[in-house]
Write an enzyme that holds these catalytic residues in place. Structure first.
Site, PDB file in Angstrom:
ATOM      1  CD  GLU A  27      -0.804   6.257   3.866  1.00 39.54           C
ATOM      2  OE1 GLU A  27      -0.939   7.402   3.378  1.00 39.54           O
ATOM      3  OE2 GLU A  27       0.301   5.779   4.140  1.00 39.54           O
TER       4      GLU A  27
ATOM      5  N   GLY B 109       0.819  -1.204   0.000  1.00 42.76           N
ATOM      6  CA  GLY B 109       0.000   0.000   0.000  1.00 42.76           C
ATOM      7  C   GLY B 109       0.851   1.251   0.000  1.00 42.76           C
ATOM      8  N   GLY B 110       0.578   2.152   0.942  1.00 43.33           N
ATOM      9  CA  GLY B 110       1.285   3.416   1.003  1.00 43.33           C
ATOM     10  C   GLY B 110       0.438   4.546   0.447  1.00 43.33           C
TER      11      GLY B 110
ATOM     12  CG  MET C 259       1.768   6.567   9.312  1.00 46.39           C
ATOM     13  SD  MET C 259       1.205   6.451   7.599  1.00 46.39           S
ATOM     14  CE  MET C 259      -0.561   6.242   7.864  1.00 46.39           C
ATOM     15  CB  THR C 260       3.124  10.848  15.093  1.00 43.76           C
ATOM     16  OG1 THR C 260       4.196   9.901  15.189  1.00 43.76           O
ATOM     17  CG2 THR C 260       1.968  10.359  15.934  1.00 43.76           C
ATOM     18  CE1 TYR C 261       4.308   9.557   8.197  1.00 44.74           C
ATOM     19  CE2 TYR C 261       5.726   8.969  10.041  1.00 44.74           C
ATOM     20  CZ  TYR C 261       5.001   8.600   8.916  1.00 44.74           C
ATOM     21  OH  TYR C 261       4.974   7.292   8.534  1.00 44.74           O
ATOM     22  CG  ASP C 262       2.785  13.752   6.120  1.00 39.69           C
ATOM     23  OD1 ASP C 262       3.840  14.403   5.965  1.00 39.69           O
ATOM     24  OD2 ASP C 262       2.584  12.645   5.574  1.00 39.69           O
TER      25      ASP C 262
END
Length: 378
Positions: free
Chosen positions: A137, A95-96, A207-210
């Site tokens: 996602e 995925g991604g 995913m603690t970014y963006d």
């Protein structure tokens, strides 16, 4: 029905479900590192990570698609590195961002899920992977199919069950299962059955970014991955940080020991509207895309100014119209110490590729990952 499928059916009623409890000692904190097949495998330092998640593969016609023959050979080359570090675990990620098509259909029935799982286990065995990472996602959120949430939960349950059976047949440890998950409450609430995920996922990669990026409808600078919120941030904006997201997952039922705290090695860029206004929340007109830590070092060495936001626990830099949100050794040291203090299971980095491979910042290769290694093991 072929022999492999026949064996699965024979053993289904006799083998109990597998449970995995993660270690909690400081020296056993997980160091999970994503790696994409873009940089030379020969330059990887396998000692810095306990788990390397390799990708990205996709879903095509309901099964895993590794891509071209050239990419398939690169997967072989990557997992071969385990010979140098027998304790290293390698997972295949599917995925991604922008590559999540196919999951909804692959998981929407028992037959489809079984077909996908068989393809996954066969692929993991062929390429010598230790487990599977699902980076969808995001369920429900991006396709508005409400059944995605329950079907994803059923997939995790069935994957672990069949993985245990397969492991008993081939006399190997059961294949691991990790899941890359969102850090924003709106997505979390609609996408995940967290009690089920807590039971069947070996760990999650948060995913603690963006948290902030340039958008035409919100054209202001912001931190990519703040540890804490700034006192100026109120209401919803006060939730856009690592500490809040991790705590939210834990309150929803995910054990801290299974939460890997995401740390980005890439940086977000902005183009300032006016160089005279260069603080956080300064007006911006666009972005130059994401850059690596080596690129940030070049910016700083060419006259850029670094500012460390003590409230948020991360730095930013500016030069002329350029504005960059990034991580450095100081911010990652703070995050690693915070992970230990709060009792989380470890760190996840995205990714090895964006760290300084070639010692362009200093005399240390992978300096950002080296900080995590030092804090977690020494």
């Amino acid at each position: 029905m072929n022999f492999a499928v026949h064996c699965f059916v024979l053993f289904c009623v006799t083998i109990p479900a597998f449970s995995c409890s993660l270690p909690k000692g400081k020296s056993e904190l997980l160091r999970v590192c994503y790696y994409t097949l873009d940089n030379p495998v020969t330059q990887l330092n396998t000692s810095l990570c306990t788990h390397i998640i390799v990708g990205f593969s996709g879903v095509s016609n309901g099964v895993i698609d590794l891509g071209s023959e050239e990419r398939k050979e690169m997967y072989y080359q990557t997992t071969a590195l385990k010979k140098d570090n027998p304790d290293l675990k390698m997972l295949l990620t599917v995925g991604g961002g922008g590559n999540a098509g196919g999951f909804s259909e692959a998981f929407n029935s028992t037959g489809n899920r079984t077909r996908f799982i068989f393809s996954a286990l066969a692929t993991l065995g062929k390429y010598n992977f230790d487990g599977l990472d699902i980076d969808w996602e995001f369920p429900v959120w991006n396709d508005d199919i409400s059944e995605d949430k329950n079907n994803f939960a059923l997939f995790m349950k069935e994957y672990k069950f069949l993985a245990n059976i397969y492991a008993s047949l081939v006399h190997k440890p059961p294949a691991l299962l990790s899941v890359a998950v969102a850090a924003v409450s709106g997505i979390i609430d609609v996408a995940y059955d967290i009690p089920v995920m807590a039971k069947y996922a070996d760990f999650i990669n948060l995913m603690t970014y963006d948290f902030h990026d340039f958008f035409w409808y919100y054209p202001f600078t912001g931190h990519n991955s703040p540890l804490f919120h700034n006192s100026k941030e109120k209401a919803y904006f006060s939730t856009l940080n690592t500490a809040w997201a991790a705590n939210y997952w834990n309150k929803k039922g995910m054990p801290k020991s299974k939460i890997m705290i995401g740390i980005p090695t890439y940086a977000h860029t902005y183009t300032l509207l006016d160089p005279l206004f260069h603080d956080v929340d300064a007006p911006a007109t666009g972005t130059m895309g994401d850059i690596t830590f080596s690129d940030v070092c070049k910016l700083l060495s060419s006259g850029g100014t670094r500012v460390f936001d003590k409230e948020s626990g991360v730095p930013y830099a500016y030069k002329g119209y350029e504005w960059v949100s990034y991580e450095d050794e100081d911010s990652i040291y703070g995050k690693a110490k915070w992970i230990i203090a709060e009792g989380y299971g470890g760190a996840m980095t995205y990714n090895l590729n964006s760290d300084d491979w070639l010692c362009q910042c200093n005399k240390t290769s992978f300096p950002l990952h080296q900080v995590i290694y030092n804090v977690f093991t020494k």
